[in-house]
Design a protein around this motif. Structure first.
Motif, PDB file in Angstrom:
ATOM      1  N   THR A 125       0.923  -1.473   0.059  1.00  0.00           N
ATOM      2  CA  THR A 125      -0.029   0.577   0.063  1.00  0.00           C
ATOM      3  C   THR A 125       1.069   1.177  -0.056  1.00  0.00           C
ATOM      4  O   THR A 125       1.953   0.576   0.360  1.00  0.00           O
ATOM      5  CB  THR A 125      -0.589  -0.024   0.992  1.00  0.00           C
ATOM      6  N   ARG A 126       0.540   2.108  -0.338  1.00  0.00           N
ATOM      7  CA  ARG A 126       1.105   3.609  -0.414  1.00  0.00           C
ATOM      8  C   ARG A 126       1.702   3.809   1.017  1.00  0.00           C
ATOM      9  O   ARG A 126       2.997   4.192   1.063  1.00  0.00           O
ATOM     10  CB  ARG A 126       0.195   4.408  -1.007  1.00  0.00           C
ATOM     11  N   LYS A 127       0.869   3.601   1.658  1.00  0.00           N
ATOM     12  CA  LYS A 127       1.068   4.286   3.614  1.00  0.00           C
ATOM     13  C   LYS A 127       2.562   3.032   3.639  1.00  0.00           C
ATOM     14  O   LYS A 127       3.507   3.555   4.297  1.00  0.00           O
ATOM     15  CB  LYS A 127       0.236   4.344   4.609  1.00  0.00           C
ATOM     16  N   GLN A 128       2.455   1.830   3.219  1.00  0.00           N
ATOM     17  CA  GLN A 128       3.168   1.014   4.010  1.00  0.00           C
ATOM     18  C   GLN A 128       4.675   1.334   2.775  1.00  0.00           C
ATOM     19  O   GLN A 128       5.793   1.201   3.642  1.00  0.00           O
ATOM     20  CB  GLN A 128       2.846  -1.022   3.237  1.00  0.00           C
ATOM     21  N   ARG A 129       4.415   1.983   2.222  1.00  0.00           N
ATOM     22  CA  ARG A 129       5.928   1.623   1.187  1.00  0.00           C
ATOM     23  C   ARG A 129       6.180   3.121   1.233  1.00  0.00           C
ATOM     24  O   ARG A 129       7.063   3.022   1.543  1.00  0.00           O
ATOM     25  CB  ARG A 129       4.961   2.053  -0.311  1.00  0.00           C
ATOM     26  N   THR A 158      14.113   7.693  12.141  1.00  0.00           N
ATOM     27  CA  THR A 158      13.950   6.602  13.171  1.00  0.00           C
ATOM     28  C   THR A 158      12.547   6.593  13.168  1.00  0.00           C
ATOM     29  O   THR A 158      11.873   7.765  12.348  1.00  0.00           O
ATOM     30  CB  THR A 158      14.191   7.551  14.363  1.00  0.00           C
ATOM     31  N   GLU A 159      11.831   5.957  13.947  1.00  0.00           N
ATOM     32  CA  GLU A 159      10.473   5.609  14.164  1.00  0.00           C
ATOM     33  C   GLU A 159       9.557   7.323  15.215  1.00  0.00           C
ATOM     34  O   GLU A 159       8.527   7.674  13.568  1.00  0.00           O
ATOM     35  CB  GLU A 159      10.183   5.030  14.918  1.00  0.00           C
ATOM     36  N   GLY A 201       2.759  12.806   9.839  1.00  0.00           N
ATOM     37  CA  GLY A 201       2.090  12.921  10.675  1.00  0.00           C
ATOM     38  C   GLY A 201       0.913  11.743  11.790  1.00  0.00           C
ATOM     39  O   GLY A 201      -0.333  12.119  11.602  1.00  0.00           O
ATOM     40  N   CYS A 202       1.710  11.258  11.575  1.00  0.00           N
ATOM     41  CA  CYS A 202       1.124   9.937  12.468  1.00  0.00           C
ATOM     42  C   CYS A 202       2.115   9.639  14.340  1.00  0.00           C
ATOM     43  O   CYS A 202       2.558   9.782  13.805  1.00  0.00           O
ATOM     44  CB  CYS A 202       1.123   8.520  11.460  1.00  0.00           C
TER      45      CYS A 202
END
Length: 168
Positions: free
Chosen positions: A109-113, A125-126, A134-135
């Motif tokens: 998915t776009r977010k995973q990529r 970093t995380e 923004g999460c």
């Protein structure tokens, strides 16, 4: 003082790094150019504030990811293929691994990529990745976990190759 003073220098200094990020997100050099151009057109409008108060590179990176995720209309979709191209790739293992990895990335998915590119290519970093996207950090962790699991499922030969390499 010119509102855009320093923008040209910023683009000249960071263009290659930003283009690599855009390419890794889009998976296509032409789409990456379009993505970066679109983002830079928006950044120049905010430049006077960014140059004075902000971090232009972080803002631009975040804008790249946001624009990539929100793109609805694509010039052409990425379609994975079981056949390798006949021309343009070296037959050595490293080149084949890159082809396999690129195809596997295209199926995330776009977010995973975006999480994979930011965490493992940009080496953020995380917490930095969470800031760019923004999460929450927890969302970054779960997206990374799911993305890596999907990559392992899509390209098990890369996992096996790396495991064998580690054992040597």
């Amino acid at each position: 003082m010119d509102r855009h003073e320093g923008f040209r220098e910023f683009v000249l200094a960071r263009q290659q790094a930003l283009m690599r990020t855009a390419y890794l997100l889009a998976g296509d050099p032409h789409l990456a150019e379009d993505l970066l151009q679109s983002v830079l057109a928006n950044v120049v409008g905010q430049w006077h504030k960014l140059a004075r108060d902000g971090n232009p590179e972080a803002y631009t990176r975040r804008a790249l990811v946001n624009q990539y995720i929100s793109w609805r209309r694509r010039l052409r979709p990425e379609l994975p293929s079981a056949e390798l191209p006949e021309h343009g790739f070296s037959p050595d293992e490293a080149a084949l691994d890159r082809v396999v990895l690129r195809r596997a990335l295209a199926r995330l998915t776009r977010k995973q990529r975006a999480v994979i590119v930011l965490r493992y290519w940009e080496d953020l970093t995380e917490a930095q990745t969470a800031d760019v996207l923004g999460c929450s950090v927890g969302t970054v962790k779960s997206q990374t976990h799911h993305a890596l699991a999907r990559l392992r499922a899509l390209a098990p030969e890369l996992v096996d190759a790396r495991a064998e390499e580690a054992l040597r």
